[in-house]
Design an enzyme around this catalytic site. Structure first.
Site, short mmCIF file in Angstrom:
data_model
loop_
_atom_site.label_atom_id
_atom_site.label_comp_id
_atom_site.label_asym_id
_atom_site.label_seq_id
_atom_site.Cartn_x
_atom_site.Cartn_y
_atom_site.Cartn_z
N CYS A 2 48.97 31.30 52.03
CA CYS A 2 48.35 30.24 52.82
C CYS A 2 47.53 30.85 53.96
O CYS A 2 47.70 32.00 54.32
CB CYS A 2 49.43 29.35 53.40
SG CYS A 2 50.52 28.68 52.13
N ARG A 27 41.32 33.12 50.45
CA ARG A 27 42.73 33.38 50.11
C ARG A 27 43.22 32.42 49.03
O ARG A 27 44.30 32.57 48.48
CB ARG A 27 43.62 33.23 51.35
CG ARG A 27 43.37 34.27 52.43
CD ARG A 27 44.00 33.88 53.75
NE ARG A 27 45.44 33.92 53.73
CZ ARG A 27 46.18 34.99 54.03
NH1 ARG A 27 45.56 36.11 54.35
NH2 ARG A 27 47.49 34.95 54.01
N TRP A 74 48.58 27.29 49.77
CA TRP A 74 48.67 27.74 48.37
C TRP A 74 50.09 27.36 47.97
O TRP A 74 51.06 28.00 48.38
CB TRP A 74 48.44 29.24 48.28
CG TRP A 74 48.63 29.81 46.89
CD1 TRP A 74 49.82 30.15 46.29
CD2 TRP A 74 47.63 30.11 45.93
NE1 TRP A 74 49.61 30.63 45.03
CE2 TRP A 74 48.28 30.63 44.77
CE3 TRP A 74 46.26 30.01 45.91
CZ2 TRP A 74 47.58 31.03 43.63
CZ3 TRP A 74 45.56 30.42 44.78
CH2 TRP A 74 46.22 30.91 43.65
N ASN A 100 52.89 30.34 56.52
CA ASN A 100 52.48 31.13 55.36
C ASN A 100 53.73 31.88 54.91
O ASN A 100 54.40 32.50 55.73
CB ASN A 100 51.37 32.12 55.73
CG ASN A 100 51.03 33.05 54.56
OD1 ASN A 100 51.17 32.65 53.41
ND2 ASN A 100 50.63 34.27 54.86
N GLY A 101 54.05 31.82 53.60
CA GLY A 101 55.19 32.58 53.08
C GLY A 101 56.24 31.65 52.49
O GLY A 101 55.95 30.52 52.11
N GLU A 483 48.50 47.85 28.97
CA GLU A 483 47.86 47.30 30.18
C GLU A 483 46.95 48.34 30.82
O GLU A 483 45.86 48.02 31.28
CB GLU A 483 48.92 46.81 31.15
CG GLU A 483 48.40 46.26 32.46
CD GLU A 483 47.46 45.06 32.30
OE1 GLU A 483 47.35 44.50 31.20
OE2 GLU A 483 46.79 44.73 33.30
N LYS A 487 42.92 47.79 31.48
CA LYS A 487 42.30 47.96 32.81
C LYS A 487 41.10 48.89 32.72
O LYS A 487 40.02 48.59 33.23
CB LYS A 487 43.32 48.53 33.80
CG LYS A 487 44.40 47.57 34.24
CD LYS A 487 43.90 46.50 35.14
CE LYS A 487 43.71 45.12 34.66
NZ LYS A 487 44.34 44.35 33.76
N GLU A 490 38.16 47.18 30.74
CA GLU A 490 37.47 45.98 31.25
C GLU A 490 36.73 46.23 32.55
O GLU A 490 35.86 45.44 32.90
CB GLU A 490 38.45 44.81 31.40
CG GLU A 490 39.55 44.99 32.41
CD GLU A 490 40.40 43.73 32.52
OE1 GLU A 490 39.94 42.64 32.20
OE2 GLU A 490 41.56 43.84 32.96
N HIS A 506 50.81 58.11 12.79
CA HIS A 506 50.42 57.25 11.65
C HIS A 506 48.93 56.96 11.69
O HIS A 506 48.48 55.93 11.21
CB HIS A 506 51.23 55.95 11.70
CG HIS A 506 52.69 56.17 11.59
ND1 HIS A 506 53.33 56.45 10.41
CD2 HIS A 506 53.64 56.24 12.55
CE1 HIS A 506 54.63 56.64 10.63
NE2 HIS A 506 54.85 56.52 11.92
N LYS A 605 37.21 35.22 35.18
CA LYS A 605 38.58 35.34 35.68
C LYS A 605 39.53 34.52 34.83
O LYS A 605 40.65 34.90 34.57
CB LYS A 605 38.65 34.87 37.13
CG LYS A 605 40.05 34.97 37.75
CD LYS A 605 40.59 36.39 37.73
CE LYS A 605 42.01 36.49 38.20
NZ LYS A 605 42.59 37.83 37.93
C1 AGP Z 1 43.21 40.78 32.52
O1 AGP Z 1 42.80 41.77 33.47
C2 AGP Z 1 42.10 39.83 32.19
N1 AGP Z 1 41.56 39.24 33.35
C3 AGP Z 1 42.49 38.85 31.07
O2 AGP Z 1 43.00 39.60 29.99
C4 AGP Z 1 43.58 37.81 31.46
O3 AGP Z 1 44.80 38.44 31.63
C5 AGP Z 1 43.69 36.80 30.30
O4 AGP Z 1 42.44 36.13 30.18
C6 AGP Z 1 44.79 35.77 30.52
O5 AGP Z 1 44.52 35.02 31.67
P1 AGP Z 1 45.69 34.08 32.25
O6 AGP Z 1 46.81 34.99 32.66
O7 AGP Z 1 45.07 33.37 33.42
O8 AGP Z 1 46.11 33.14 31.16
#
Ligand code: AGP
Length: 610
Positions: A2, A27, A74, A100-101, A483, A487, A490, A506, A605
């Site tokens: 928040c 935020r 938030w 906030n928190g 993961e 990273k 992307e 394999h 996003k």
């Molecule tokens: C991850 O870095 C990406 N931004 C993307 O893979 C993301 O995790 C995926 O689109 C799922 O999004 P969500 O967690 O909002 O469902």
């Protein structure tokens, strides 16, 4: 996370408070509100909406009051409604509070206060502070009541309070959550973050943990928890407003990587009962027959959330002995999955708006499966479609590449797996207690892993021209490898693929050559030796290896070209810290390649369309 803003000065407070909120909008929030003191009268406006809507409402009121507080919420406790928006008031509407928190013990305090005749209006944890101060002020005075109220709270919070009997005073207190104060031009200003203060001053006083303060036009007085005065010099902050929104970091992604200890700690607050040696997940009706009777669990998600789901599935099988699998939502929705009342579905999503995940949940519900959600955004579509939600408390994640959302998803799924194991009797009490201890230590391990920022940046400079990477991990850290590869892909656009270590022979090992580096996770645990075997096979073919190992593991250090040493943690919780150097490595490679880590090409996003 928040946004907090407080002002005491020579000018009308409302416009200054609203301008401060506007600087805190980055935020993330779902509601906004403010309270201004005019003499001994409190003027309050709040809504479930944008700061601009609040400003429009207040603009026509021309409030003359020169002291007040304002808030962007938030949501973590209580739906997104006007009633739950801050400020929150005491019974007689003479005290206003914004926070906030998270107040971990708000239920106990609320029950105690209601028993004493206090009447609550909202579902929030924050409201208890207003009624606590109301109960304490007659005997302790307002400043004493603020200190005593803060002492009664458990959790991670910062709050601002105004009291009609102290029309020229603003009261603040914090524990763990940040609070900054500035004094300039005959005014005193408090905020949750630096950007809101920059239009007024760059000389910032940071309130210390457990401290409180009184602010008045042009002055502040800091006290410790015992009420003793605290002297603290202001710090000059050279940042621009844009830099301040990033906390001084070059990018939101780097800031969010560094926020992970706090985000994971917030996600765990109030959910670990260390004395009972088990989690405490009131938000999830795991005891309900529909869920406890489930004979298997399907975790559905996309992208990073799917990697977290891989971890969650492994932990559910290990600790709760329930058949579990992580399925890509996009595959489930077009397949012919076996769903139904005996298959519980856990949908994992940061945004709660991902089209494939929502479609998979609809399919599950139509088939009669109970649906739990792990989500970061209160009120998002997923949380409305699910039977229950365990919220991660990562706060707003601005960077398109998910970081703190991922580690908070790991923490949330670990809580569910431990709790499920306790309820099913498959996790012995001693192991449950050890698991809860291990989770409680996770924020500290994350903080230690962040010290690898320098070494990760050095490796990024050395490998920034690579065309390909292989990432390897096994068991709990196969998702870590996946993961880490995502990273890198992307945000630096370098091709990287991840495999469980056992798969290397394999096929993937055919790719290995001196220009094809490998990142391998070989932390202390049941598969460390197997991973070191993978590493030696790679090096026998002149493939460079970056190894993640547990600090002090000399064999590992000798096995690879580069070693990133991680703190020693229980194997099953090692992914929470092991992912950090991979996030940092990907970030620095992107920067070395002049890519924008916050806004990678072609990505959004939240993928709200297929
Ligand atoms: C991850 O870095 C990406 N931004 C993307 O893979 C993301 O995790 C995926 O689109 C799922 O999004 P969500 O967690 O909002 O469902």
């Amino acid at each position: 996370m928040c946004g907090l803003m407080g002002y005491a000065g020579p000018s009308p407070a409302a416009p200054i408070l609203l301008e401060g909120l506007a600087r805190l909008e980055y935020r993330g929030y779902d509601s906004a509100g403010l309270a201004v003191l005019e003499g001994d009268r409190l003027r309050v406006e709040k809504l479930a909406g944008r700061v601009s809507e609040l400003a429009a409402r207040v603009r026509g009121l021309a409030w003359p009051g020169r002291l007040g507080i304002a808030h962007t919420r938030w949501a973590t406790h209580g739906e997104v409604t006007e009633q739950n928006a801050h400020p929150h008031l005491d019974c007689h509407e003479r005290i206003a509070v914004i926070t906030n928190g998270i107040v971990e013990n708000w239920r106990e305090l609320r029950a105690e206060l209601e028993a004493g005749g206090h009447r609550f209006r909202s579902e929030t944890d924050t409201e208890v502070i207003a009624h606590l101060a109301e109960a304490l002020a007659p005997s302790l005075g307002v400043a004493g009541a603020v200190r005593e109220a803060a002492a009664r709270l458990r959790g991670a919070y910062a709050f601002l309070l105004v009291h009609a009997t102290a029309p020229d005073r603003l009261f603040v207190a914090r524990r763990s959550a940040p609070l900054v104060i500035g004094v300039a031009d005959g005014a005193a200003i408090a905020a949750s973050d630096v950007p809101a203060l920059l239009p007024h001053t760059r000389e910032i006083v940071y309130l210390g943990d457990g401290e409180s303060a009184e602010l008045w036009p042009g002055g502040i007085r800091l006290t410790d928890a015992a009420g003793r005065p605290v002297a603290r010099d202001p710090v000059h902050v050279p940042w621009s407003a844009a830099e301040a929104e990033k906390g001084g970091y070059a990018h939101f992604m780097l800031k969010e990587i560094h926020e992970q200890p706090r985000a994971v700690a917030d996600t765990l607050v109030g959910r670990l009962d260390l004395s009972a040696g088990r989690p405490r997940l009131e938000e999830l009706p795991l005891s309900e027959p529909r869920i406890s009777a489930a004979r298997r669990v399907l975790l559905v998600a996309c992208g990073t959330a799917w990697h977290a789901s891989l971890y969650g599935a492994a932990l559910l099988e290990e600790l709760a002995r329930v058949p579990a699998a992580a399925v890509l939502a996009s595959e489930l929705r077009y397949g012919h999955p076996v769903l139904g009342p005996d298959t519980a579905v856990v949908a994992v999503s940061q945004s709660g708006e991902t089209a494939d995940t929502l479609a998979a949940v609809r399919l599950a519900r139509e088939a009669g499966s109970p649906v739990l959600a792990v989500c970061n955004v209160m009120g998002s579509q997923l949380t409305r479609d699910a039977d229950a939600t365990l919220y991660t408390r990562a706060g707003l994640e601005v960077g398109v590449a998910s970081t703190k959302a991922y580690t908070t998803q790991l923490a949330a799924l670990a809580l569910i797996a431990v709790e499920w194991g306790v309820r099913r009797g498959t996790l012995p009490p001693a192991e449950a207690a050890a698991a809860v201890e291990g989770l409680a230590a996770a924020p500290g391990a994350l903080a230690e892993a962040l010290r690898l920022d320098g070494p990760a940046a050095d490796l990024a400079r050395q490998y920034r021209f690579a065309y390909n990477f292989l990432y390897l991990g096994r068991r709990h850290n196969w998702p870590t490898a996946a993961e880490g590869a995502l990273k890198l892909k992307e945000i630096s656009y370098i091709h990287a693929e991840a495999y469980p270590g056992g798969e290397m022979k394999h096929g993937p090992i055919a790719m290995i050559e001196p220009t094809f580096p490998t990142v391998a996770v070989a932390v202390e645990g049941s598969v460390r030796e197997k991973m070191l075997s993978n590493v030696s096979e790679i090096r026998a073919r002149k493939g460079p290896v970056i190894l993640l190992a547990t600090r002090g593991d000399r064999d590992a250090a000798a096995a690879a070209d580069h070693v990133l040493e991680l703190p020693r943690v229980p194997e099953r919780f090692s992914p929470l810290s092991a992912v950090v150097p991979l996030q940092l490595f990907a970030y620095h490679v992107a920067v070395e390649r002049a890519c924008d880590p916050d806004r990678p090409r072609n990505l959004a996003k939240s993928v709200t369309v297929e």
